[in-house]
Design a protein around this motif. Sequence first.
Motif, short mmCIF file in Angstrom:
data_model
loop_
_atom_site.label_atom_id
_atom_site.label_comp_id
_atom_site.label_asym_id
_atom_site.label_seq_id
_atom_site.Cartn_x
_atom_site.Cartn_y
_atom_site.Cartn_z
N THR A 61 -3.16 -1.02 -16.07
CA THR A 61 -2.19 -1.32 -15.03
C THR A 61 -0.77 -1.22 -15.56
OG1 THR A 61 -1.39 -2.99 -13.46
CG2 THR A 61 -2.35 -3.81 -15.51
N ARG A 110 -7.17 -7.67 -5.36
CA ARG A 110 -5.74 -7.90 -5.55
C ARG A 110 -5.26 -9.05 -4.68
NH1 ARG A 110 -2.95 -3.56 -7.97
NH2 ARG A 110 -4.39 -2.55 -9.40
N GLU A 168 -10.93 -3.06 -4.19
CA GLU A 168 -9.71 -3.26 -4.96
C GLU A 168 -8.70 -4.08 -4.17
OE1 GLU A 168 -6.35 -0.74 -7.46
OE2 GLU A 168 -7.60 0.30 -6.00
N VAL A 169 -8.55 -3.80 -2.87
CA VAL A 169 -7.61 -4.55 -2.04
C VAL A 169 -7.99 -6.02 -2.02
CG1 VAL A 169 -6.77 -4.91 0.31
CG2 VAL A 169 -6.96 -2.59 -0.61
N PHE A 221 -7.35 4.07 -1.78
CA PHE A 221 -7.80 2.87 -2.48
C PHE A 221 -9.15 2.45 -1.94
CE2 PHE A 221 -4.94 1.72 1.02
CZ PHE A 221 -5.79 0.99 1.83
N SER A 222 -9.83 1.63 -2.72
CA SER A 222 -11.11 1.06 -2.27
C SER A 222 -10.84 -0.31 -1.66
CB SER A 222 -12.09 0.93 -3.43
OG SER A 222 -11.66 -0.09 -4.33
N THR A 231 3.59 7.40 -6.17
CA THR A 231 3.23 6.97 -7.52
C THR A 231 4.41 7.04 -8.48
OG1 THR A 231 2.49 9.22 -8.07
CG2 THR A 231 0.82 7.69 -7.25
N TYR A 267 1.04 -3.68 -6.03
CA TYR A 267 0.88 -2.50 -5.20
C TYR A 267 -0.44 -1.83 -5.49
CZ TYR A 267 2.90 -0.70 -9.54
OH TYR A 267 3.17 -0.46 -10.86
N VAL A 268 -0.99 -1.19 -4.46
CA VAL A 268 -2.20 -0.39 -4.58
C VAL A 268 -1.85 1.00 -4.07
CG1 VAL A 268 -4.57 -0.04 -3.80
CG2 VAL A 268 -3.74 -2.35 -4.26
N THR A 269 -2.16 2.03 -4.84
CA THR A 269 -1.85 3.40 -4.42
C THR A 269 -3.01 4.00 -3.64
OG1 THR A 269 -2.62 4.23 -6.56
CG2 THR A 269 -0.27 3.82 -6.33
N LYS A 270 -2.65 4.76 -2.61
CA LYS A 270 -3.65 5.44 -1.79
C LYS A 270 -4.13 6.71 -2.48
CE LYS A 270 -1.65 3.85 2.58
NZ LYS A 270 -1.06 4.26 3.87
N LEU A 317 0.87 -1.17 0.00
CA LEU A 317 0.00 0.00 0.00
C LEU A 317 0.91 1.22 0.00
CD1 LEU A 317 -2.44 -1.09 2.87
CD2 LEU A 317 -2.62 -1.60 0.43
#
Length: 223
Positions: A190, A108, A104-105, A100-101, A79, A95-98, A75
Motif C-alpha cells: 500500500t 477498508r 476490499e471495499v 475493485f472487489s 492512479t 482510497y480504492v482504485t477501480k 473510489l
Amino acid sequence: MLVVEDEPVINQAVTDRLGAEGFHVTQAFDGPGAVDAFTTSSPDLVVLDVMLPGFDGLEVCRRIQAIRPVPVLMLTARTDETDLLVGLGVGADDYVTKPFSMREVVARVRTLLRRVERAAELAASRPAHLDVQGLRIDVATRRVTAGDAEVHLTPLEFDLLCALAAEPGVVRSRDALMREVWGWADASGTRTLDSHVKALRAKIGADRVRTVHGVGYALEATP
C-alpha cells in the motif's frame, strides 16, 4: 453510511454488499445530492466516487468535512499520485482504485471505523499537549499550531502526527504506524502511509519528518 457513486449499477452493488454486512446505507448519485444526503442522514462514514456530476468528489469531500469530520473512503479510477494526494488533502482517509472487489471495499470500511475508535482510545492515553519542533499539538481539541498560525490537518494527518510526536526523534516502523494509525496488520502493498506522509510534510514542513529507507519515519526532535 453514505455511498456516493453516479453509476447506478456500481452504487447499488456497493450498497447491497454493505447492507448485507449489517450497515445502514444511504445513497447519492451526484455532488449536490451527496452533500444534502450527508446533512440529513449524518453518516458515520462516506464511500465517495471522485468523478461525479454537479461537482466532483473532491469538492464533496471538502464540503462535508467542513460540516463535520467523518471518515471518507474514495473510489477512484485515477492512479496518479498527485490526484491521490489532492484527495487526501481535502480530507479523504483512504482510497480504492477501480476496478475493485467488494471484499476490499468492506475491509477498508471496517478498518476506517476501527481507526476512529482507536484514535479516541489513543487520545485518552496521551498528554493533553505535545510540543515538538515549534509545533504545539492540542490532543483534546485536535488542533495544531506553528507559532501563531494554525495548521489545518485532516483527521488521519493529525493521528499520524501524534503517533510520530509521541516519540520525537525515534524512528517508527511502517508496520507500527499502520497498526497504530490505520489499524492494519502491516503496510505491505500500500502507498497509503507514504501518501499521507507527503501530505503531512506539505503542511508542517518537509524537514520535520525524516525518512529512514527500508524502516519508516521519524519526527525530528530538534530543528
